[in-house]
Scaffold this active site. Structure first.
Site, short mmCIF file in Angstrom:
data_model
loop_
_atom_site.label_atom_id
_atom_site.label_comp_id
_atom_site.label_asym_id
_atom_site.label_seq_id
_atom_site.Cartn_x
_atom_site.Cartn_y
_atom_site.Cartn_z
N TYR A 61 -23.64 -24.04 -45.16
CA TYR A 61 -24.29 -22.84 -44.90
C TYR A 61 -23.68 -21.80 -45.40
CZ TYR A 61 -27.86 -25.43 -41.99
OH TYR A 61 -28.68 -26.29 -41.21
N THR A 62 -24.45 -21.01 -46.61
CA THR A 62 -23.79 -19.92 -47.29
C THR A 62 -22.29 -20.23 -47.53
OG1 THR A 62 -23.44 -18.85 -45.13
CG2 THR A 62 -25.46 -18.32 -46.00
#
Length: 360
Positions: A61-62
């Site tokens: 995630y990110t």
């Protein structure tokens, strides 16, 4: 109901809030659609201050920034880490060109876990999810490795996400027979606009005492109340990427809006309350890019749908399930019990057969 009205996560002793906080939006390292560090920490603080204790992220995630934001947050607040259920996922390769950088083999699982522990500045992960099925790795290697890591104290509970039911059943059976750590939850796409999980995975989870943890419970925001027929959506970062609802989806969206109007609440609250009312333990994941998104979604804690509301929503969103699921309903009952009532299930679709009608 409040966030501190905890539920047991499947067949385990782990207590979690009725809604998990999804950290997929924490950080601006991928596509610019995420939250700043400051906004992420506001969201996290609000959730925790209201009694929430279940936080979900993933290694990619990110680009790993989500895990780092969580790690920095708890590192600057001594004593809080021990009182939350911190979940992360492995599978995605963060190192292009390295064939062992991702997947579910022993080497890659160990490496991915160590990197997540480093980013989150913690010695253990409460719940570790297989993010996707690795069809190139034997499931016994994956489950054996995860069991070793549980016994080493680096993981406490296990779950699968986005994995076929037959693979999940094989893994759970193997864990049971070999005395390995079993799965306690499945993270799945589930909402009023995505109900095909009810064909195989939801019945499996119910049978095995596993909780369902739905991602995208508002289906890319379609069930948030922002989407109306003939109206443009201007305040959604995802709108440009996912497009708009189909005509069939708008039928469900309209029904949700009507129930919300009748109850004096929001569409998102109704959609989330519907999930909480499903059979078994269902813990939806709330994603929020801004603090106001979280606060709006938490309104669902105060919503109790009436039987007539549930019936309307169930009927308008009824999914078309793949074979053999359609054969496991009324047809199965009718053929098996031939007009009798068994366990409260009547099957009087056709009159019962007479002995003289049966051809041997």
């Amino acid at each position: 109901m409040q966030l501190d009205h905890y539920r047991t996560l499947g067949h385990s002793g782990l207590r979690v809030s009725p809604f998990a906080l999804g950290a997929m939006t924490f950080g601006e390292d991928a596509g610019g659609a995420g939250s700043s560090i400051e906004e992420s920490e506001k969201i996290l603080s609000t959730y925790l201050d209201r009694g929430g204790n279940f936080i979900d992220t993933a290694n990619f995630y990110t680009n790993g920034h989500s895990e780092k934001i969580l790690g920095d947050y708890f590192a600057h607040r001594p004593g809080r880490r021990e009182h939350v259920v911190l979940a992360s996922k492995f599978f995605t390769n963060l190192y292009p060109g390295d064939p062992n950088g991702g997947g579910a083999g022993r080497s890659s699982i160990v490496n991915q876990l160590h990197q997540s522990l480093r980013r989150m500045q913690t010695d253990y992960i409460d719940l570790y999810w297989l993010h996707n099925w690795d069809r190139h790795t034997p499931i016994e290697e994956t489950m054996g490795t995860l069991d070793d890591l549980v016994r080493a104290g680096k993981i406490r509970y296990l779950g699968f996400s986005n994995t076929p039911a037959w693979v999940t059943a094989q893994a759970q059976t193997m864990a049971t027979l070999r005395g390995w750590t079993p799965l306690v939850a499945l993270q799945v796409e589930y909402s009023l606009l995505a109900r095909t999980v009810e064909g195989e995975l939801a019945p499996l989870a119910h049978d095995q005492g596993m909780a369902l943890v739905p991602w995208s419970p508002l289906k890319n925001g379609f069930l948030s109340g922002k989407y109306r027929r003939g109206a443009a959506v201007t305040d959604s970062a995802r709108a440009a990427f996912v497009g708009g609802p189909s005509e069939e989806q708008f039928t469900v969206i309209d029904a949700v809006a009507a129930v919300a109007a009748d109850l004096g609440t929001t569409s998102s609250a109704v959609a989330l309350a519907w999930l909480r009312a499903r059979e078994g333990t269902v813990i939806p994941i709330l994603g929020a890019r801004r603090l106001e998104h979280l606060e709006t979604n938490l309104d669902a804690l105060a919503v109790q749908l009436r039987p007539e509301d549930l019936q309307v929503l169930d009927e308008v969103s009824a999914p078309t399930l793949n074979y053999p699921a359609p054969m496991h309903g009324d047809l199965r009952t009718m053929l098996q019990f031939a007009g009798t009532t068994v366990d409260g299930q009547p099957s009087a679709v056709y009159p019962p057969l007479l002995q003289s009608d049966i051809r041997y």
